[in-house]
Design an enzyme around this catalytic site. Sequence first.
Site, PDB file in Angstrom:
ATOM      1  CB  ILE A 375      -0.951  -0.001   1.218  1.00 38.04           C
ATOM      2  CG1 ILE A 375      -0.148  -0.043   2.532  1.00 38.04           C
ATOM      3  CG2 ILE A 375      -1.925  -1.162   1.144  1.00 38.04           C
ATOM      4  CD1 ILE A 375      -1.021   0.064   3.765  1.00 38.04           C
ATOM      5  CG  PHE A 418       2.056  -1.095   8.656  1.00 35.73           C
ATOM      6  CD1 PHE A 418       1.936  -2.420   8.287  1.00 35.73           C
ATOM      7  CD2 PHE A 418       1.120  -0.180   8.182  1.00 35.73           C
ATOM      8  CE1 PHE A 418       0.926  -2.830   7.442  1.00 35.73           C
ATOM      9  CE2 PHE A 418       0.104  -0.569   7.343  1.00 35.73           C
ATOM     10  CZ  PHE A 418       0.000  -1.908   6.965  1.00 35.73           C
TER      11      PHE A 418
END
Length: 426
Positions: A375, A418
């Site tokens: 992404i 993340f």
Amino acid sequence: MAPKKPPSALDTYGHLSLDALAALSDADDEEVDSAAAFDSDDERAYGRYFASNSDGGGIVRSRNLALPIPLQHRTVRIVEIAAGSKLTLSSVCLDVNTCDFDRIQLMVRCVYPHQTMGQVDDFACLVNYLGAQRGGAGVSPSTPVSLEVMGPCTVEFRAEVAPASFVGGGINVFGLIAPTNGLVDEDEPFRYADAFLSEDEEVGSESEGEGDSESASGSDGARAGPKAKKKRKMEDAADAKQTKQQTDEPASQSTPATGNAKLSKSQRKKLAREKAAQLEETLSAARNDVDAAETKKSQKTKTDTSKRKSLTRERRLAGGLVVSDVLLGTGAPVKPGKRISLHYTGIVKKTGATFDKNHSKQHPLVFRQGTGEVIRGLERGLEGMKAGGERVITVPSKLGYGTKGAGADIPPDADLVFEVKVLKVG
């Protein structure tokens, strides 16, 4: 006279029925020893297709691998790697009819004969494709991969598709199964090896090797040259002389000036106390030196660690990204077009639930920066990092999976966090 022709097989057995032919036995037939026969245990240890991958002399030959993996029903495709062979994957090609998928992942895991079911690792992501509406590049012609597996081993592949209703197409895996040229000892037990070493570990390994070589050369007196022997002899003589002087000094101070007169009982006690005090002083000084050296080493280690620790606060980047460095790397920098090896943990910020992670030492996440294989938020969040660095990246939903989310784990309009560690940049 012409020689008589031997009878043909048709002449000999043509008149017999099928039952009579089945009852025939060859004079050279021997009873098969079940213990020596190739059974299922040998098949697991040496590979199911070992015979088809070798010639009559037992030499393993190379063969190409072209494996289609369907996207439906989480079908698992299996490749058996025989002992003495090595599987090398070269590329992966996504073959679909439409591009309206959210995400397609190629998952892989390795199962070795010595492992039980509890020791087998879970499937890890080898290649990740994102649809164009999720910020990815859609379908690329071919994706290069780098994966080597030594036999005997069973390699399992399967595809993960989101949404699950997406149908049609598959993933094609290409590679080569080739012999290892006898570099693998089948009798040696299997050993795991780390894919990467940090700079500190490499330096430590070199230092240990130097220390071992020095100690080995020092302990082997037969290899020392004449000059080295003479130097050691002079050093030993000097140490012995110094020790004798230190021992005789208190005695000379306590001995009366009467020459060779014997010491009295009180003089002997006094001399013994002086020697005990001197010995305690020597031992105390030695202990203090050791403590000082350990303290200095500990302070140096803390200083080196503090140099690598980042004291930067959270930084807000364009598009709403927020990054916070945990550990600054010292290796190659992350740049567009470079191949990145990554450990990561994906967390939904609102709920704190982990939706994906990869901490595999043998099969980390590998992708090419700037090509849309992951992404956009994750790609932008990795900019400025170096190999060995660790960072926490907060990705807003518009740079993640948007208003539709991804499956049951990632809800719509979800901000993601993340925790990443860059293992290698190549």
